[in-house]
Design a protein around this motif. Structure first.
Motif, PDB file in Angstrom:
ATOM      1  N   TRP A 305      11.328  -5.160  16.244  1.00 47.13           N
ATOM      2  CA  TRP A 305      10.197  -4.905  15.566  1.00 47.13           C
ATOM      3  C   TRP A 305       9.341  -6.050  15.557  1.00 47.13           C
ATOM      4  O   TRP A 305       9.722  -7.296  15.741  1.00 47.13           O
ATOM      5  N   GLU A 306       8.024  -5.590  15.613  1.00 51.27           N
ATOM      6  CA  GLU A 306       6.923  -6.842  15.801  1.00 51.27           C
ATOM      7  C   GLU A 306       5.708  -6.817  14.393  1.00 51.27           C
ATOM      8  O   GLU A 306       5.914  -5.486  14.146  1.00 51.27           O
ATOM      9  N   ARG A 307       5.213  -7.592  14.232  1.00 53.16           N
ATOM     10  CA  ARG A 307       4.391  -7.390  13.167  1.00 53.16           C
ATOM     11  C   ARG A 307       3.178  -6.488  13.463  1.00 53.16           C
ATOM     12  O   ARG A 307       2.802  -5.818  12.466  1.00 53.16           O
ATOM     13  N   ARG A 308       2.663  -6.436  14.693  1.00 51.25           N
ATOM     14  CA  ARG A 308       1.839  -5.458  14.917  1.00 51.25           C
ATOM     15  C   ARG A 308       2.248  -4.024  14.807  1.00 51.25           C
ATOM     16  O   ARG A 308       1.224  -2.960  14.890  1.00 51.25           O
ATOM     17  N   MET A 309       3.327  -3.763  14.516  1.00 49.77           N
ATOM     18  CA  MET A 309       3.938  -2.553  14.321  1.00 49.77           C
ATOM     19  C   MET A 309       3.503  -1.916  12.792  1.00 49.77           C
ATOM     20  O   MET A 309       3.675  -0.843  12.518  1.00 49.77           O
ATOM     21  N   ILE A 310       3.097  -3.077  11.957  1.00 47.39           N
ATOM     22  CA  ILE A 310       2.692  -2.652  10.481  1.00 47.39           C
ATOM     23  C   ILE A 310       1.232  -2.546  10.675  1.00 47.39           C
ATOM     24  O   ILE A 310       0.567  -3.496  11.259  1.00 47.39           O
ATOM     25  N   PRO A 311       0.632  -1.626  10.214  1.00 49.72           N
ATOM     26  CA  PRO A 311       1.116  -0.312   9.301  1.00 49.72           C
ATOM     27  C   PRO A 311       1.454   1.015  10.213  1.00 49.72           C
ATOM     28  O   PRO A 311       1.673   1.835   9.373  1.00 49.72           O
ATOM     29  N   LYS A 312       1.171   0.835  11.427  1.00 47.88           N
ATOM     30  CA  LYS A 312       1.258   2.285  12.305  1.00 47.88           C
ATOM     31  C   LYS A 312       2.556   2.631  12.229  1.00 47.88           C
ATOM     32  O   LYS A 312       2.774   3.863  11.902  1.00 47.88           O
ATOM     33  N   LYS A 313       3.394   1.939  12.772  1.00 45.58           N
ATOM     34  CA  LYS A 313       4.733   2.507  13.275  1.00 45.58           C
ATOM     35  C   LYS A 313       5.854   2.085  11.865  1.00 45.58           C
ATOM     36  O   LYS A 313       6.761   2.729  11.701  1.00 45.58           O
ATOM     37  N   ILE A 314       5.351   1.083  11.134  1.00 43.97           N
ATOM     38  CA  ILE A 314       6.188   0.779   9.832  1.00 43.97           C
ATOM     39  C   ILE A 314       5.285   0.687   8.737  1.00 43.97           C
ATOM     40  O   ILE A 314       4.260  -0.040   8.411  1.00 43.97           O
ATOM     41  N   LYS A 315       5.236   1.620   8.132  1.00 45.20           N
ATOM     42  CA  LYS A 315       4.557   2.168   6.774  1.00 45.20           C
ATOM     43  C   LYS A 315       4.933   2.004   5.526  1.00 45.20           C
ATOM     44  O   LYS A 315       6.158   2.366   5.382  1.00 45.20           O
ATOM     45  N   LYS A 316       4.321   0.902   4.889  1.00 47.44           N
ATOM     46  CA  LYS A 316       5.169   0.713   3.629  1.00 47.44           C
ATOM     47  C   LYS A 316       4.657   2.267   2.415  1.00 47.44           C
ATOM     48  O   LYS A 316       3.783   2.726   2.664  1.00 47.44           O
ATOM     49  N   THR A 317       5.536   2.325   1.536  1.00 46.73           N
ATOM     50  CA  THR A 317       5.285   3.727   0.749  1.00 46.73           C
ATOM     51  C   THR A 317       4.604   2.792  -0.546  1.00 46.73           C
ATOM     52  O   THR A 317       4.130   1.761  -0.539  1.00 46.73           O
ATOM     53  N   LYS A 318       4.276   3.813  -1.476  1.00 42.49           N
ATOM     54  CA  LYS A 318       3.453   3.211  -2.638  1.00 42.49           C
ATOM     55  C   LYS A 318       4.253   2.619  -3.590  1.00 42.49           C
ATOM     56  O   LYS A 318       3.794   1.984  -4.669  1.00 42.49           O
ATOM     57  N   ARG A 319       5.533   2.112  -3.254  1.00 41.47           N
ATOM     58  CA  ARG A 319       6.697   1.612  -4.023  1.00 41.47           C
ATOM     59  C   ARG A 319       6.406   0.028  -3.671  1.00 41.47           C
ATOM     60  O   ARG A 319       7.429  -0.790  -3.974  1.00 41.47           O
ATOM     61  N   VAL A 320       5.927  -0.380  -2.598  1.00 45.71           N
ATOM     62  CA  VAL A 320       5.769  -1.556  -2.049  1.00 45.71           C
ATOM     63  C   VAL A 320       4.339  -2.146  -2.079  1.00 45.71           C
ATOM     64  O   VAL A 320       3.213  -1.236  -1.719  1.00 45.71           O
TER      65      VAL A 320
END
Ligand SMILES: Cc1cc2nc3c(=O)[nH]c(=O)nc-3n(C[C@H](O)[C@H](O)[C@H](O)COP(=O)(O)OP(=O)(O)OC[C@H]3O[C@@H](n4cnc5c(N)ncnc54)[C@H](O)[C@@H]3O)c2cc1C
Length: 325
Positions: A305-320
């Protein structure tokens, strides 16, 4: 600053309601004048690698008085001009005081400032960050131009007692958590809190005595430190804050499994990647889905995983909740 605050559209169990709070009571084109009320180093030791100050500012009689909520930030306009001749730009600082301020009457706002010291990239001369050093140089009674507050998502939920909290900080990322914890203490500490704090050296832990005091006073409050550049009597290997999640998983696992738990992350930009990777390694898929939603093509390849994958591929939910800078 990148505040990746896009949220999942599906409502998960335990999804908090975030209160609507006002912002910009004081706009940058009409800042108010605050007066420094107190200033002191808040590192665990004077020998810390960094200089970090707890700075309290009296805003009584201004539009900032009683105008903020725990988790928001305020703006500071440093005096002077940039090399272009334009006035210095406003910088944001997280509020470390509880809602209602240090004295409860909305007059004393606080932040936690780290002196930025670097080397100029062309001249390799010493470069002192403009605003952080200005703030840290101020004495009690000095005036400072302020704006804000700013922030409408990195907040405690509407009903704080309905949730438990894992607060994960590096460095001055502790500021909003001091603020939120003081709010929760005012409510009688209705929740479980795990405060996770990362620092390069033990001497750089911030508000360490205060936090240890909370841990001994409240059974439902635990303090988990991670020191990344040396070994300590209680730490036989170097740890980043996310490693603490794994090390203390016996304690934190049940919290992470609970639908009550919210995760807040604040501090050095980039820290969120390590935290998310560790959550993905530790949690079974159904629990992980409470906090992260992953693109299928990366779900099985956590190490890459790389930081650029946030938020498109690694999306946090409303609990984060995430605030990094
Ligand atoms: C929402 C939010 C909350 C924040 N909360 C806090 C907080 O609670 N506490 C806190 O301490 N900070 C906080 N910050 C960061 C703060 O806003 C400032 O960015 C920080 O204090 C640095 O500002 P400065 O004016 O001192 O540094 P600047 O003068 O702006 O310099 C910043 C950086 O630019 C680099 N730089 C600039 N020019 C050069 C050059 N020519 N050569 C090499 N490097 C260069 C330096 O490395 C330096 O690190 C927050 C930021 C945000 C967005």
């Amino acid at each position: 600053m990148s505040t990746a605050d896009q949220a999942n559209t599906t409502e998960l169990p335990g999804t908090p309601t975030i209160p609507q709070v006002d912002q910009h009571a004081v706009k940058p084109n009409a800042p108010v004048v605050g007066k420094v009320h107190a200033t002191y180093l808040c590192t665990a030791s004077r020998k810390a690698a960094g200089f970090v100050r707890h700075i309290e500012i009296d805003v009584s009689g201004t539009e900032l008085e009683n105008a903020w909520h725990a988790g928001q930030s305020f703006g500071v306009i440093p005096p002077g001009t940039q090399s272009s001749g334009k006035p210095h730009k406003l910088r944001l600082y997280s509020i470390a005081a509880p809602t209602g301020g240090e004295t409860g009457d909305g007059t004393i706002i606080t932040t936690t400032v780290k002196r930025v010291v670097d080397e100029h990239w062309d001249t390799h001369k010493l470069l002192n960050g403009v605003c952080s050093n200005y703030l840290c140089d101020l004495n009690v009674g000095d005036e400072v131009l302020l704006t804000g507050p700013v922030g409408k998502r990195f907040l405690l939920p509407e009903n704080p007692a309905d949730h438990d909290y894992i607060f994960i900080a590096t460095g001055t990322g502790i500021a909003p958590f001091r603020s939120m914890i003081l709010d929760l203490i005012k409510l009688g500490m209705p929740s479980r809190i795990a405060m996770m704090m990362g620092a390069p050296y033990e001497s750089d832990l911030l508000y360490d005595d205060t936090i240890r005091g909370w841990a001994s006073e409240y059974d439902q409050f635990t303090y988990h430190t991670a020191v990344s550049r040396h070994l300590t009597p209680s730490q036989s290997k170097k740890l980043y804050v996310q490693d603490r999640l794994s090390e203390d998983f016996d304690q934190l696992g049940p919290m992470l499994a609970s639908k009550r738990t919210l995760i807040y992350v604040c501090g050095i930009a980039g820290m969120e990647l390590g935290v998310f990777q560790t959550l993905a390694r530790l949690l079974p898929p159904d629990q992980l889905a409470q906090y992260l939603s992953l693109a299928p093509e990366i779900a099985g390849d956590i190490d890459n995983w790389e930081r650029r994958m946030i938020p498109k591929k690694i999306k946090k939910t409303k609990r984060v909740f995430l605030e990094v800078y």
